[in-house]
Design an enzyme around this catalytic site. Structure first.
Site, PDB file in Angstrom:
ATOM      1  N   LYS A 123     -10.368 -94.319  76.582  1.00 20.10           N
ATOM      2  CA  LYS A 123      -9.484 -95.102  77.564  1.00 20.10           C
ATOM      3  C   LYS A 123      -9.894 -95.089  78.591  1.00 20.10           C
ATOM      4  CE  LYS A 123      -7.465 -94.495  80.701  1.00 20.10           C
ATOM      5  NZ  LYS A 123      -6.207 -94.442  81.688  1.00 20.10           N
ATOM      6  N   ASP A 141      -3.821 -97.193  77.896  1.00 16.64           N
ATOM      7  CA  ASP A 141      -3.302 -96.010  79.027  1.00 16.64           C
ATOM      8  C   ASP A 141      -1.826 -96.089  78.612  1.00 16.64           C
ATOM      9  OD1 ASP A 141      -1.938 -98.676  79.733  1.00 16.64           O
ATOM     10  OD2 ASP A 141      -2.700 -98.778  82.289  1.00 16.64           O
TER      11      ASP A 141
END
Length: 212
Positions: A123, A141
């Site tokens: 991420k 997220d």
């Protein structure tokens, strides 16, 4: 007739694009290095908290070369108010020194290079690739994962599954802004505990069973 995820994407691009024009990261940064450090710090913390801390941190050490010369106690003192400050301070210092030693202080613009750095997962790498290098990748997220599943774009359990699913239905040219649309919508409207469905601009195409 129930809309397909691909059809929903077209509506979302229009509706969320109008709600969040010219979207961008809410982290404050002036370089790929600063974005990388801010994103490392943002794990389990809000962008607002990170911005308060990086204001002083980047004043003292705006680049990898300067940061790499700091002592761990100095970095820890500057980031002490963030969650997991000890681990984050260690990672910030390690990343800075590795960048200087291996990449002449320059943040690599590849997933492989980024994910080789301490504290940098998929991420975080995607955030840097998208925002600093304009690459069409999808950082997932908790907000992006939640919103994508509630609306019915994907039906997934894990963030990496959400990323893969979204990348198959979002046109490449829309990927970068779409990440921000989903994130901002989750942050300010489609919240985890109390989603504001009554004022949601996309409630008409949302599959969330508990929407009010």
């Amino acid at each position: 007739m129930k809309q397909t995820p691909e059809e929903k994407i077209v509506f979302l691009n229009e509706l969320l694009g109008a709600a969040y024009p010219n979207p961008k990261s809410e982290l404050n940064y002036e370089s790929p290095f600063q974005l990388l450090i801010a994103t490392i710090m943002a794990a389990q913390a809000t962008d607002r908290q990170v911005n308060v801390i990086t204001r002083e941190l980047f004043r003292c050490a705006p680049d990898a070369e300067t940061m790499s010369r700091m002592e761990l106690d100095e970095v820890r003192s500057l980031v002490r108010s963030i969650n997991y400050c000890n681990n984050k301070a260690k990672n910030i210092l390690a990343v800075s020194r590795i960048l200087v030693e291996r990449w002449q202080g320059v943040v690599p613009g590849t997933r492989e290079g980024l994910e080789s750095l301490p504290g940098v997962g998929r991420k975080t790498a995607n955030v840097v690739l998208s925002n600093a290098f304009d690459q069409p990748v999808m950082p997932v997220d908790t907000h992006v994962h939640r919103v994508s599943n509630r609306i019915g774009l994907v039906h997934t359990e894990k963030p990496e599954e959400t990323e893969a699913g979204l990348m198959t239905i979002i046109p490449e040219a829309w990927v970068i802004p779409f990440h921000h649309y989903l994130l901002l919508h989750g942050r300010y409207t489609c919240k985890a505990k109390k989603p504001d469905c009554a004022h949601c601009t996309v409630s008409g195409i949302c599959d969330y069973p508990a929407k009010n």
